[in-house]
Design an enzyme around this catalytic site. Structure first.
Site, PDB file in Angstrom:
ATOM      1  N   ILE A 711      50.346  27.742  -5.016  1.00 47.78           N
ATOM      2  CA  ILE A 711      51.436  27.496  -5.964  1.00 47.78           C
ATOM      3  C   ILE A 711      52.397  28.678  -6.047  1.00 47.78           C
ATOM      4  CG2 ILE A 711      50.176  25.841  -7.380  1.00 47.78           C
ATOM      5  CD1 ILE A 711      49.497  28.088  -9.308  1.00 47.78           C
ATOM      6  N   GLY A 712      52.123  29.728  -5.310  1.00 47.90           N
ATOM      7  CA  GLY A 712      53.034  30.863  -5.335  1.00 47.90           C
ATOM      8  C   GLY A 712      52.622  31.945  -4.366  1.00 47.90           C
ATOM      9  N   LYS A 713      53.615  32.627  -3.827  1.00 45.92           N
ATOM     10  CA  LYS A 713      53.378  33.775  -2.953  1.00 45.92           C
ATOM     11  C   LYS A 713      54.334  34.879  -3.351  1.00 45.92           C
ATOM     12  CE  LYS A 713      51.665  31.496   1.248  1.00 45.92           C
ATOM     13  NZ  LYS A 713      51.871  31.311   2.707  1.00 45.92           N
ATOM     14  N   GLY A 714      53.840  36.099  -3.288  1.00 46.74           N
ATOM     15  CA  GLY A 714      54.671  37.247  -3.616  1.00 46.74           C
ATOM     16  C   GLY A 714      54.142  38.489  -2.959  1.00 46.74           C
ATOM     17  N   GLY A 715      54.840  39.600  -3.239  1.00 43.47           N
ATOM     18  CA  GLY A 715      54.425  40.854  -2.641  1.00 43.47           C
ATOM     19  C   GLY A 715      53.057  41.310  -3.077  1.00 43.47           C
ATOM     20  N   GLY A 717      50.438  39.213  -3.816  1.00 39.67           N
ATOM     21  CA  GLY A 717      49.348  38.323  -3.458  1.00 39.67           C
ATOM     22  C   GLY A 717      49.757  36.863  -3.446  1.00 39.67           C
ATOM     23  N   VAL A 719      48.871  32.961  -4.829  1.00 41.60           N
ATOM     24  CA  VAL A 719      48.287  32.326  -6.009  1.00 41.60           C
ATOM     25  C   VAL A 719      47.952  30.875  -5.683  1.00 41.60           C
ATOM     26  CG1 VAL A 719      48.578  31.776  -8.455  1.00 41.60           C
ATOM     27  CG2 VAL A 719      49.627  33.842  -7.511  1.00 41.60           C
ATOM     28  N   LYS A 733      44.504  34.341  -8.043  1.00 43.06           N
ATOM     29  CA  LYS A 733      45.391  35.248  -7.330  1.00 43.06           C
ATOM     30  C   LYS A 733      44.581  36.043  -6.322  1.00 43.06           C
ATOM     31  CE  LYS A 733      48.727  38.955  -8.159  1.00 43.06           C
ATOM     32  NZ  LYS A 733      49.400  39.738  -9.207  1.00 43.06           N
ATOM     33  N   ASP A 833      57.418  45.703 -12.983  1.00 44.18           N
ATOM     34  CA  ASP A 833      57.884  44.571 -12.168  1.00 44.18           C
ATOM     35  C   ASP A 833      58.258  43.400 -13.066  1.00 44.18           C
ATOM     36  OD1 ASP A 833      58.585  43.286  -9.847  1.00 44.18           O
ATOM     37  OD2 ASP A 833      56.550  42.673  -9.315  1.00 44.18           O
TER      38      ASP A 833
END
Length: 1009
Positions: A711-715, A717, A719, A733, A833
């Site tokens: 449901i999500g990707k970021g710097g 990790g 999720v 996560k 952040d």
């Protein structure tokens, strides 16, 4: 030879005695020791505080850490608070029948509170505060007939408050704040007539404050504010609490008038009613509270004047009346209060002169009278005792001289006198104060010359004397202001040359000398100011050529040299400055060809107007006819080599993509690869750490780590969404494991998030349920937020569904979460952040601050700490952080200001329409130059009319956002001030269950150290 019967008897007796001694320790281990060892078995003690709890008879339990005994060696006390313990509290505690006092406070215990604790019939004192206990509070707590103190502050209990509490007739102290109890304050609390301390703050209580609380005749402390959202007003029955010492009903959405009967509480020393919806005048009966030390009625709708009866409050130390609509003058008796330390009356309608004897008590610490209509001189003795720290008088009509006593005020660190009618010189010694960090006196009629000898200053970070009548040369000793970051001396009458000593200001970020009569050339030393982001020398009489060395200013973003007498060409090296986003060379005597590469390609003709000898695509060439078509052809061999290498790279890329497509050409191959991956994970040993009771295990979590659940990707990790066996949804996560010794700025994620979220609990901060880790992988388990992140919702196809009311509520809730980190955590936590993608929304669109992978703790508020690299997200990073790698809480406030602009505009922090290297903050500031531009800022999808009340509220939020994104950190409000400013935008919204402060204060003598 056969032994005699006697010898045999002796031998058997010796063997029996020896065997008895071997068995003795186990046989004689006391029942209490067995219970304590059972208790220890469920405790995780990483720091070894319980190491002397051992299974040995020669280690008596009365000598064990945290264990207390009476004269008969019975265990009557257990105090293991603040030992960094975790795990759960064993039911075996119920076997310690003689316990009178129990404290497990300030640890990380989780799970439910064992029901066996209610078997401790002699228990007088029970403190389980500041832990992670969860579940329903034990319903048979009423069995503890002798209980006098019950403190469960700051845990994760849920459900309604148990009515059995009303049966604890011996209870003197009840503190259940900081949990998630819901429901109402039950009238049966009024039956606990022995109660001396009642604190129900920090929950989700609703309804009316029951008048039955007035029956608690022995009550001394009453805390029922913060997060509770009460209907109606303060019941007059509270005036019967004759023993009350402290009444705190702040931040509770209360309405109506302040009951005059509160003036009968003769023992009251603190009355906190701030940040409510109270109306009407201040009751003159409050003047009967002769023991009152703190009176806070700020941030309400109070009207009228300060009543003369308050002159009786001779013990008063704090008087907060800011953010109301009070009028009239400050009564003369305010200056006579012998113990007054804090006087804050800002944002009212007060007028007239301020009592000239204010401060003669020698006790003043803080005075803020800003944004009123005060006239006349500033009282001369505000710093008579040498204790004054903050003096804020901006936005009034004060006249006369700045008091000379301020020039010798040793603790003064913040002085703001702007937008008044003050005249005369700066007091001698003002620039030499050792603690002064902010000096602002713009838009006055001040005059005189700057001191020729300015001493070395270690803390003065911002000086703004613009728009005054100062004259004479700039002294070379100005270079002694070594820590100054912002220096505004524009619109005065300074003359002479700019001293070379300006190059000593190595921390200088913004220099404005515009609108003076300075002469000479730009000093070469200015190229040493490597932190400079804004340089404004416009509207002077400077001449000579523009320094080529200006291109050495690696972070310069704005350069204004307009309306001077500069000659010669514009140095082509300036075009190579990637940070330069604004430049103005207009109205000089420049000549030659305008560079058209780099940032110069984005500048329009207004940046070069008034220079008839300049030529380029930006302006019509009037004097020179130079060809812009000159081009150096690259050697054919070089071009061939480049084309060949490009072809090779493209070919390898195509082969790689084809291989991946071949391997993953069907679902069976995907499942095969996942099974191999999962087998590899399972080969490692997993450890599950739970911060509350979990109904699932590691295998349940691992089963959810498939691509379809992402449901999500970021710097920080990836999720995943996870459905657990009993239907509970969690967010997982996934982070890389921590390498040994890798806890630096760039490899901080898992440890930071664990340490941060494991120790904080707040309604508007995402809740950490637990974590799983092995050598290769770390998994953080969070409560699931069905509506995803604010960024995804705001900028996705559903962005139009966010109306003004929802956006406003999200802004307040997110601000409250950050306010908790900055002001209620010790040490404070800087998120680093803050962005819309890290603000998550639950099923009711309630905001929760998330992702603490970059969070850091700061022990000194306002003090910056250096980082090894910039961390955060592009578009949200504060200027001083990007340029100096120094971070403090004001960096978070800048980022939050960007989030507010996103909410208001519906736009992302970086959009092509802003222009190259222009972010949302700069775009909004540009739009503010015209009325039409201001209206274009507000997101049209909200459908707000240009003259509607909601549009006016949106523009007020815009004002708050612009305060947050101020270039200078010192000019940004604190997070607590942001919450207050946001909360006052719409009184109607506060009636829809918006509370204001970040968390309830801890009780006086129960704070974890």
């Amino acid at each position: 030879m056969a032994s005699s019967p006697f010898a045999t008897f002796i031998l058997l007796l010796m063997l029996w005695s020896f065997g008895h001694r071997l068995a003795a320790p186990a046989a004689t281990l006391s029942r209490e020791a067995v219970a304590l060892l059972s208790l220890k078995a469920d405790i995780v003690d990483e720091t070894g505080h319980l190491d002397n709890w051992v299974d040995q008879t020669d280690a008596p339990t009365c000598s064990w850490n945290g264990v207390m005994c009476n004269a008969s060696y019975a265990i009557v006390g257990l105090d293991i608070s603040g030992m960094n313990l975790s795990g759960s509290l064993s039911p075996s505690i119920g076997q310690l029948n003689d316990l009178i006092n129990v404290s497990v406070a300030c640890n990380n215990f989780s799970g439910s509170l064992p029901i066996e604790i209610t078997e401790l019939a002699n228990l007088h004192y029970l403190n389980i505060s500041n832990n992670l206990f969860n579940g329903i509070f034990p319903r048979n707590i009423s069995k503890l007939k002798s209980l006098q103190v019950l403190d469960a502050f700051n845990n994760n209990f849920t459900g309604e408050l148990p009515l059995e509490l009303s049966l604890l007739t011996s209870l003197r102290h009840l503190h259940l704040g900081g949990n998630f109890f819901t429901g109402v304050i039950h009238p049966q609390y009024g039956n606990i007539e022995s109660l001396e301390y009642l604190a129900l703050s920090g929950n989700g209580l609703t309804g009316r404050i029951p008048p039955q609380l007035g029956n608690l005749q022995k009550l001394e402390y009453l805390y029922i504010g913060y997060y509770n959202v009460f209907d109606g007003g303060i019941p007059a029955e509270l005036g019967r609490l004759s023993n009350l010492v402290r009444l705190d009903v702040a931040n509770s959405c209360l309405s109506g008038a302040i009951p005059p009967v509160l003036g009968s509480l003769s023992k009251l020393d603190s009355l906190f009613l701030q940040t409510n919806n109270l109306v009407g005048p201040i009751p003159p009966e409050l003047g009967n509270l002769t023991n009152l030390r703190s009176l806070d009625l700020s941030n309400n709708r109070l009207t009228g004047v300060i009543p003369p009866e308050l002159a009786n409050l001779l013990k008063l130390e704090l008087l907060n009346l800011f953010l109301n609509t009070l009028h009239g003058g400050i009564p003369s008796y305010i200056g006579d209060l012998p113990n007054l330390q804090v006087l804050t009356l800002w944002e009212n309608r007060f007028e007239g002169p301020v009592p000239q004897h204010l401060g003669q008590n020698g006790q003043l610490l803080e005075v803020d009278l800003s944004s009123n209509y005060f006239t006349g001189p500033i009282p001369p003795d505000l710093c008579k005792g040498g204790n004054l720290k903050r003096l804020i008088l901006l936005g009034n009509q004060f006249s006369g001289l700045i008091p000379t006593g301020l020039g010798s005020c040793p603790k003064l660190y913040r002085l703001r006198l702007g937008e008044n009618q003050l005249n005369g010189p700066l007091p001698s010694g003002l620039l030499a104060l050792s603690e002064l960090s902010l000096l602002e006196a713009p838009s006055n009629n001040l005059s005189g010359i700057l001191p020729e000898h300015i001493p070395m200053s270690s803390v003065l970070g911002s000086v703004d004397l613009s728009d005054n009548h100062f004259y004479g040369p700039l002294p070379s000793s100005i270079g002694n202001l070594g820590q100054v970051v912002d220096l505004h001396l524009s619109d005065n009458h300074f003359s002479g040359s700019i001293p070379q000593a300006i190059g000593q200001l190595r921390s200088l970020a913004k220099l404005s000398l515009s609108g003076n009569t300075l002469t000479g050339s730009i000093p070469l030393a200015i190229s040493k100011c490597q932190s400079l982001t804004t340089l404004d020398l416009s509207r002077n009489q400077l001449d000579g050529e523009i320094l080529v060395q200006l291109s050495d200013l690696n972070v310069l973003a704005s350069l204004n040299l307009s309306r001077n007498h500069f000659s010669g060409p514009i140095p082509s090296s300036l075009a190579g400055m990637v940070t330069l986003t604004m430049a103005d060379f207009s109205h000089n005597n420049l000549s030659g060809l305008i560079p058209d590469e780099g940032q110069f390609a984005n500048f329009n003709h207004t940046s070069f107007d008034g220079n008839p000898m300049l030529c380029g695509k930006q302006v019509n060439c009037k004097a020179l006819h130079l060809s812009n078509s000159t081009e150096v052809e690259e050697p054919k061999q070089s071009k061939s080599l480049i084309y060949g290498m490009s072809g090779l790279v493209v070919g390898l890329f195509i082969l790689t993509v084809a291989a991946v497509v071949y391997v993953l050409r069907n679902e069976r191959d995907k499942q095969f690869l996942w099974s191999l991956f999962k087998m590899n994970l399972l080969e490692k040993r997993w450890k599950l750490t739970a911060f509350e009771r979990l109904d699932f295990n590691v295998n349940n979590v691992l089963d959810c780590l498939v691509d379809d659940n992402i449901i999500g990707k970021g710097g920080s990790g990836t999720v995943y969404k996870g459905l657990m066996p009993k239907g509970k949804m969690v967010a997982i996560k996934r982070l890389p494991a921590i390498r040994k010794g890798a806890l630096d700025d760039d490899d901080f994620g898992f440890s930071a998030e664990m340490q941060t979220l494991g120790n904080i609990r707040h309604r508007h901060i995402v809740r950490l349920l637990g974590c799983c880790c092995n050598y290769d992988t770390n998994l953080l388990l969070y409560e699931y937020m069905p509506n995803g992140s604010l960024g995804e919702l705001l900028h996705g196809p559903r962005g139009g569904s966010l109306n003004w009311v929802t956006r406003y509520r999200i802004s307040v809730e997110a601000a409250m979460g950050l306010c908790y980190l900055h002001h209620d955590c010790t040490p404070m936590i800087v998120h680093r952040d803050v962005k819309s993608n890290n603000i998550l929304l639950d099923s009711n669109y309630e905001a929760h601050v998330a992702d603490f992978g970059l969070a850091r703790t700061l022990h000194d508020a306002g003090k910056s700490e250096s980082m090894s690299s910039v961390a955060g997200s592009y578009g949200y990073i504060a200027p001083e952080y990007a340029y100096t790698l120094k971070v403090n809480e004001k960096s978070d406030i800048y980022s939050f200001g960007v989030v507010l602009l996103e909410l208001l505009t519906g736009k992302r922090p970086i959009e092509p329409e802003y222009g190259e290297c222009v972010d949302i903050a700069r775009w909004v500031q540009k739009q503010m130059l015209s009325k039409e531009g201001i209206l274009e800022i507000v997101d049209g999808k909200m459908g707000l009319g240009s003259t509607s009340k909601q549009m006016q509220e949106a523009l007020l939020l815009l004002k708050v956002a612009l305060k947050c994104v101020a270039d200078m950190p010192d000019q940004r409000p604190t997070m607590r001030e942001v919450v207050q400013l946001l909360s006052d935008i719409s009184k109607e919204h506060r009636e829809h269950h918006i509370t204001i402060l970040a968390s309830p204060p801890s009780p006086p003598d129960l704070i974890c150290i």
